[in-house]
Design an enzyme around this catalytic site. Structure first.
Site, PDB file in Angstrom:
ATOM      1  N   PRO A   2      72.847  23.767  61.614  1.00 58.13           N
ATOM      2  CA  PRO A   2      73.446  22.431  61.677  1.00 58.13           C
ATOM      3  C   PRO A   2      73.177  21.640  60.397  1.00 58.13           C
ATOM      4  CG  PRO A   2      72.365  22.948  63.738  1.00 58.13           C
ATOM      5  CD  PRO A   2      72.014  24.048  62.780  1.00 58.13           C
ATOM      6  N   GLU A   3      74.197  20.953  59.914  1.00 63.30           N
ATOM      7  CA  GLU A   3      74.061  20.188  58.683  1.00 63.30           C
ATOM      8  C   GLU A   3      73.898  18.705  58.989  1.00 63.30           C
ATOM      9  OE1 GLU A   3      76.076  21.142  55.206  1.00 63.30           O
ATOM     10  OE2 GLU A   3      76.592  23.176  55.782  1.00 63.30           O
TER      11      GLU A   3
END
Length: 296
Positions: A2-3
């Protein structure tokens, strides 16, 4: 993994349930995730009020009334979901689907508040995420945070700043942008998108965007604007998919569904007037997607 926009979407999704609530109990269903939980973790935070949720880079920060902060990192497969009454929703619609298999529910926040009780559950099949507790006043000097650069949407990130960081560097531009000491929280997906928007090759030397006098070139000015815009667009898209109440729902869409270049290998370039095709190369073990025709 996840960014930053995903983590920001999760923060916004959890805030209505967690901010202002009392953490009645923290239930740990195992002794560790990527790392062991801190000693007496559950006892240290149970009974404390939650004052706010914030984010630094890809870390979720849960501030408690006694000045301590729970630091959470989602790793590669971690996610939170909110359960209230019989409804359960997960904040954010990730590019890769998150697990809802209860056997991977490792941490449960039991909450009480003005909106009633709720459970916030952390699920992580691969257990690459982690949690720690840090005194809020010590976060700036903590090993997780002390070497992080400015946020990609913060006022500290500017072309002059990056020019000073990039000057004389033969390092590929993609690698320089992924260096968390240069910019905090900027990850592979959005680096690819920002480079495409600014028509810059990931193979360019970072130092080539700096003038002989040490200032930013016009290309670097364009890149900084593209970084800000792509992150802002992603956060806005994630935020627009959340309902403004205790449940959260990312099912209405997320920015990952409209990438311009990432994960579009062999597809036509989306740049107006460009006849190129998106290619894929590997840099430092990560895929770089770009159009060799319009990114130079």
């Amino acid at each position: 993994m996840p960014e930053l926009p995903e983590v920001e979407t999760v923060r916004r999704g959890l805030a209505p349930s967690m901010e202002g609530a009392v953490l009645q109990a923290l239930e740990l269903r195992r002794n560790d995730l990527r790392f062991p939980f801190p000693a007496d973790f559950a006892q240290a935070v149970s009974g404390r009020g939650i004052t706010s949720l914030s984010r630094r880079a890809k870390y979720l920060l849960i501030d408690l009334e006694d000045g301590m902060t729970i630091v959470s990192h989602l790793g590669m497969s971690g996610s939170f979901r909110v359960e209230a009454d019989v409804v359960a929703d997960a904040p954010g619609n990730f590019h890769h689907p998150r697990s809802k298999d209860e056997k991977h529910d490792h941490v449960v926040f039991h909450l009480a508040g003005a909106n009633g009780g709720a459970r916030v559950i952390y699920n992580d099949p691969r257990r690459f995420g982690f949690m720690d507790i840090v005194r809020r006043s010590d976060i700036g000097s903590h090993p997780f945070f002390r070497d992080l650069g400015p946020e990609p949407t913060g006022n500290e990130l500017g072309a002059d700043y990056l020019a000073a960081r990039f000057a004389g560097k033969a390092q590929p531009l993609k690698s320089a942008l992924l260096d968390q000491k240069n910019i905090a929280g900027l990850g592979n997906i959005y680096v690819c998108e920002a480079l495409w928007r600014s028509h810059l090759s990931p193979l360019r030397a970072a130092g080539s965007l700096v003038t002989d006098t040490g200032g930013p070139t016009g290309e670097l000015l364009t890149l900084v604007a593209a970084i800000r815009d792509v992150i802002a667009d992603a956060i806005a898209a994630g935020g627009s998919s959340l309902r403004d109440h205790i449940q959260t729902d990312g099912s209405l869409g997320y920015f990952q569904h409209s990438f311009s270049v990432y994960d579009r290998e062999a597809q036509p370039c989306s740049t107006p007037g460009c006849s190129g095709t998106v290619g894929r190369i590997v840099q430092a073990g990560r895929s770089s997607f770009y159009c060799a025709t319009c990114q130079s």
